[in-house]
Design a protein around this motif. Structure first.
Motif: not given
Length: 73
Positions: A2-13
């Motif tokens: 899962t891609p991580i953006v700014a320390g959070l995973r995509l599903y968390q965003w």
């Protein structure tokens, strides 16, 4: 994977965006209504039936089966 953006995973965003969208929609003022809900036997039976269906669908586990997703643990 899962891609991580700014320390959070995509599903968390996606969860954060859902939370913010829900807060925004809740804050929109609406028109007050005076409708009343009458709880009758058909409504109670439908709620119980759908509750049992969701209980079965989320709690089902077939440990002897080799089909995909049959064993949840």
């Amino acid at each position: 994977q899962t891609p991580i953006v700014a320390g959070l995973r995509l599903y968390q965003w996606i969860a954060v965006l859902g939370l913010v969208a829900g807060a925004v929609l809740t804050a929109i003022p609406g028109v007050a209504t005076t409708t009343s809900v009458h709880f009758g036997l058909p409504m109670v039976l439908a709620a119980v039936a759908l509750g049992l269906l969701s209980l079965f669908l989320t709690g089902v586990d077939f440990p002897e089966s080799n089909k995909r997703f049959s064993r949840l643990a």
